[in-house]
Design a protein around this motif. Structure first.
Motif, PDB file in Angstrom:
ATOM      1  N   LEU B 163       4.839   2.364  -5.320  1.00 54.70           N
ATOM      2  CA  LEU B 163       4.910   1.173  -4.474  1.00 54.70           C
ATOM      3  C   LEU B 163       4.024   1.325  -3.244  1.00 54.70           C
ATOM      4  O   LEU B 163       3.228   0.449  -2.902  1.00 54.70           O
ATOM      5  CB  LEU B 163       6.359   0.947  -4.069  1.00 54.70           C
ATOM      6  CG  LEU B 163       6.673  -0.280  -3.245  1.00 54.70           C
ATOM      7  CD1 LEU B 163       6.334  -1.545  -4.006  1.00 54.70           C
ATOM      8  CD2 LEU B 163       8.148  -0.295  -2.852  1.00 54.70           C
ATOM      9  N   ARG B 164       4.154   2.441  -2.578  1.00 52.78           N
ATOM     10  CA  ARG B 164       3.395   2.645  -1.340  1.00 52.78           C
ATOM     11  C   ARG B 164       1.903   2.732  -1.608  1.00 52.78           C
ATOM     12  O   ARG B 164       1.094   2.129  -0.898  1.00 52.78           O
ATOM     13  CB  ARG B 164       3.856   3.936  -0.662  1.00 52.78           C
ATOM     14  CG  ARG B 164       5.295   3.818  -0.238  1.00 52.78           C
ATOM     15  CD  ARG B 164       5.649   4.788   0.823  1.00 52.78           C
ATOM     16  NE  ARG B 164       6.727   4.218   1.612  1.00 52.78           N
ATOM     17  CZ  ARG B 164       6.733   4.192   2.921  1.00 52.78           C
ATOM     18  NH1 ARG B 164       5.730   4.703   3.591  1.00 52.78           N
ATOM     19  NH2 ARG B 164       7.739   3.651   3.560  1.00 52.78           N
ATOM     20  N   GLU B 165       1.560   3.462  -2.639  1.00 55.02           N
ATOM     21  CA  GLU B 165       0.137   3.615  -2.940  1.00 55.02           C
ATOM     22  C   GLU B 165      -0.459   2.272  -3.376  1.00 55.02           C
ATOM     23  O   GLU B 165      -1.574   1.923  -3.005  1.00 55.02           O
ATOM     24  CB  GLU B 165      -0.031   4.667  -4.040  1.00 55.02           C
ATOM     25  CG  GLU B 165      -1.365   5.378  -4.042  1.00 55.02           C
ATOM     26  CD  GLU B 165      -1.595   6.175  -2.764  1.00 55.02           C
ATOM     27  OE1 GLU B 165      -2.740   6.236  -2.316  1.00 55.02           O
ATOM     28  OE2 GLU B 165      -0.618   6.737  -2.200  1.00 55.02           O
ATOM     29  N   ALA B 166       0.326   1.514  -4.138  1.00 56.73           N
ATOM     30  CA  ALA B 166      -0.175   0.235  -4.649  1.00 56.73           C
ATOM     31  C   ALA B 166      -0.374  -0.776  -3.525  1.00 56.73           C
ATOM     32  O   ALA B 166      -1.285  -1.597  -3.578  1.00 56.73           O
ATOM     33  CB  ALA B 166       0.792  -0.326  -5.688  1.00 56.73           C
ATOM     34  N   LEU B 167       0.490  -0.715  -2.521  1.00 53.39           N
ATOM     35  CA  LEU B 167       0.397  -1.688  -1.430  1.00 53.39           C
ATOM     36  C   LEU B 167      -0.510  -1.212  -0.312  1.00 53.39           C
ATOM     37  O   LEU B 167      -0.739  -1.923   0.659  1.00 53.39           O
ATOM     38  CB  LEU B 167       1.789  -1.992  -0.878  1.00 53.39           C
ATOM     39  CG  LEU B 167       2.680  -2.839  -1.773  1.00 53.39           C
ATOM     40  CD1 LEU B 167       4.025  -3.081  -1.126  1.00 53.39           C
ATOM     41  CD2 LEU B 167       2.008  -4.171  -2.090  1.00 53.39           C
ATOM     42  N   LYS B 168      -1.001   0.009  -0.444  1.00 57.33           N
ATOM     43  CA  LYS B 168      -1.816   0.554   0.622  1.00 57.33           C
ATOM     44  C   LYS B 168      -3.125  -0.204   0.733  1.00 57.33           C
ATOM     45  O   LYS B 168      -3.681  -0.656  -0.255  1.00 57.33           O
ATOM     46  CB  LYS B 168      -2.095   2.036   0.366  1.00 57.33           C
ATOM     47  CG  LYS B 168      -2.416   2.830   1.612  1.00 57.33           C
ATOM     48  CD  LYS B 168      -2.570   4.297   1.298  1.00 57.33           C
ATOM     49  CE  LYS B 168      -3.772   4.529   0.392  1.00 57.33           C
ATOM     50  NZ  LYS B 168      -3.953   5.966   0.109  1.00 57.33           N
ATOM     51  N   HIS B 169      -3.594  -0.328   1.915  1.00 56.43           N
ATOM     52  CA  HIS B 169      -4.912  -0.887   2.161  1.00 56.43           C
ATOM     53  C   HIS B 169      -5.934   0.076   1.577  1.00 56.43           C
ATOM     54  O   HIS B 169      -5.767   1.272   1.607  1.00 56.43           O
ATOM     55  CB  HIS B 169      -5.120  -1.022   3.675  1.00 56.43           C
ATOM     56  CG  HIS B 169      -5.973  -2.172   4.038  1.00 56.43           C
ATOM     57  ND1 HIS B 169      -5.467  -3.425   4.277  1.00 56.43           N
ATOM     58  CD2 HIS B 169      -7.313  -2.272   4.185  1.00 56.43           C
ATOM     59  CE1 HIS B 169      -6.459  -4.234   4.572  1.00 56.43           C
ATOM     60  NE2 HIS B 169      -7.589  -3.569   4.522  1.00 56.43           N
ATOM     61  N   GLY B 170      -7.017  -0.467   1.054  1.00 54.69           N
ATOM     62  CA  GLY B 170      -8.063   0.408   0.533  1.00 54.69           C
ATOM     63  C   GLY B 170      -7.738   0.903  -0.860  1.00 54.69           C
ATOM     64  O   GLY B 170      -6.697   0.593  -1.420  1.00 54.69           O
ATOM     65  N   LEU B 171      -8.637   1.694  -1.403  1.00 50.27           N
ATOM     66  CA  LEU B 171      -8.457   2.137  -2.784  1.00 50.27           C
ATOM     67  C   LEU B 171      -7.357   3.182  -2.879  1.00 50.27           C
ATOM     68  O   LEU B 171      -7.346   4.154  -2.122  1.00 50.27           O
ATOM     69  CB  LEU B 171      -9.767   2.671  -3.363  1.00 50.27           C
ATOM     70  CG  LEU B 171     -10.478   3.815  -2.647  1.00 50.27           C
ATOM     71  CD1 LEU B 171     -11.328   4.599  -3.634  1.00 50.27           C
ATOM     72  CD2 LEU B 171     -11.367   3.275  -1.525  1.00 50.27           C
TER      73      LEU B 171
END
Lengths: 194, 194
Positions: B163-171
DNA sequence: TTTTGTTGATTGACGAGTCAATAAACTTCG
DNA sequence: CGAAGTTTATTGACTCGTCAATCAACAAAA
């Protein structure tokens, strides 16, 4: 019969109604009419105070975040040791209030909105920074340099546990989630003191 | 000029188009017309093959789960030790494919749907059971009775990190997520051998 | 009379699902 | 074999409904 000073009252009613309606449907297929009706006013008035439906959604999320923030602060107020600080964050994150239908709906759709709506993304970043910072304040006295990594892991674990508990069939059990997070924490602490 | 045997082809095209459109918009505000257009057919034909938009969504989720399942099985095929089995699940869960816009949109909205659509809820339960079982297979030889708790924690951590990685700004960086999960795993293993 | 509150009515648009109609491929049976 | 019938593929047109946003107008307080 316009009594003056209605704006904050109307806005608050609309925000609350928005959250209730999102909780009722589970998604963002909520009409301004539904929200306005639940808030006891005409759809036109809702558009008058919030320019658009999107702004209503963002305000609703802001309100959810405010409630959560208050809960965390309340729990932190009674904490004296670093461990208790971390524990307080966990307790607040998995409090029964966060598992009410409205709160679950709000959070799940919060994540959806954060994908595309800049306002939502900004709010989510605020939540994440605050959570990390709260955890860090408790963790740094305990494990120093390693606190950053543990805080990140614990943050993700909190989100993941919340997601699972919220989507679980039957009544969600916040205490189980707290326990699971504590296990992670204890493990990380022991590892660090080695 | 109806060539026979179009059904599976059309259905596959619609499923793929549904996923692409959900990824494009980020939410479920996707019209049957959009999906059908992208799949190269009329909206009426989409309704002919899938009775409703909801069935299209469920089929799309099933497809996503199938892809993910295949990726896990592929990674597991090369694993020989229990540790490698767990590692394989992590690797597959955080593979670049899972962070494409379409996949992220699908997963996020999957959770939304699981709140209210029985078909979606059932699919989610299948995913969770399979993930747990895969982790368990690797963990039991390592820590025996404690494997259940660790599998639950690791499952939630996987969801949260995703979830966090997917919603993170950038790649998004899947390797960072794998690393974080490994840290949790190593910690749990050391704790167990004590 | 200017500002604030409030709404009914309207606009302009879109969308899910249905249906009738067309066309081609397959099947049956005389 | 070949005509009649059946199944499958396909779409344009249509129904019925909804909804966000606007606007003109009215009411009351300052």
């Amino acid at each position: 019969m316009p009594k003056l000073g209605m704006e904050p009252i109307r806005k608050a009613a609309l925000v609350k109604a928005t959250i209730v309606e999102i909780g009722r449907t589970g998604n963002l297929d909520v009409t301004v009419s539904q929200i306005a009706r639940r808030a006891g006013m005409s759809p036109a008035l809702a558009h008058h105070y919030f320019g658009s439906k999107e702004e209503m959604f963002v305000s609703a999320m802001r309100h959810i975040l405010t409630l959560y923030g208050a809960e965390v602060r309340g729990a932190l107020a009674t904490a004296t040791t670093p461990e208790q600080r971390v524990q307080a964050v966990l307790q607040a994150s998995f409090s029964p209030g966060n598992f009410r239908r409205e709160a679950v709906g709000a959070w799940l759709n919060f994540w959806i909105m954060a994908q595309t709506m800049p306002g939502a993304r900004r709010l989510l970043a605020i939540y994440q920074r605050r959570l990390r910072s709260n955890l860090l304040a408790g963790l740094r006295p305990l494990i120093g340099a390693r606190a950053g990594t543990v805080a990140d892991g614990l943050s993700a674990l909190i989100d993941g546990l919340y997601l699972r508990e919220a989507l679980k069939h039957g009544l969600p059990d916040g205490r189980a989630a707290v326990l699971m997070a504590r296990t992670y924490l204890d493990c990380a602490l022991k590892e660090a003191e080695r």
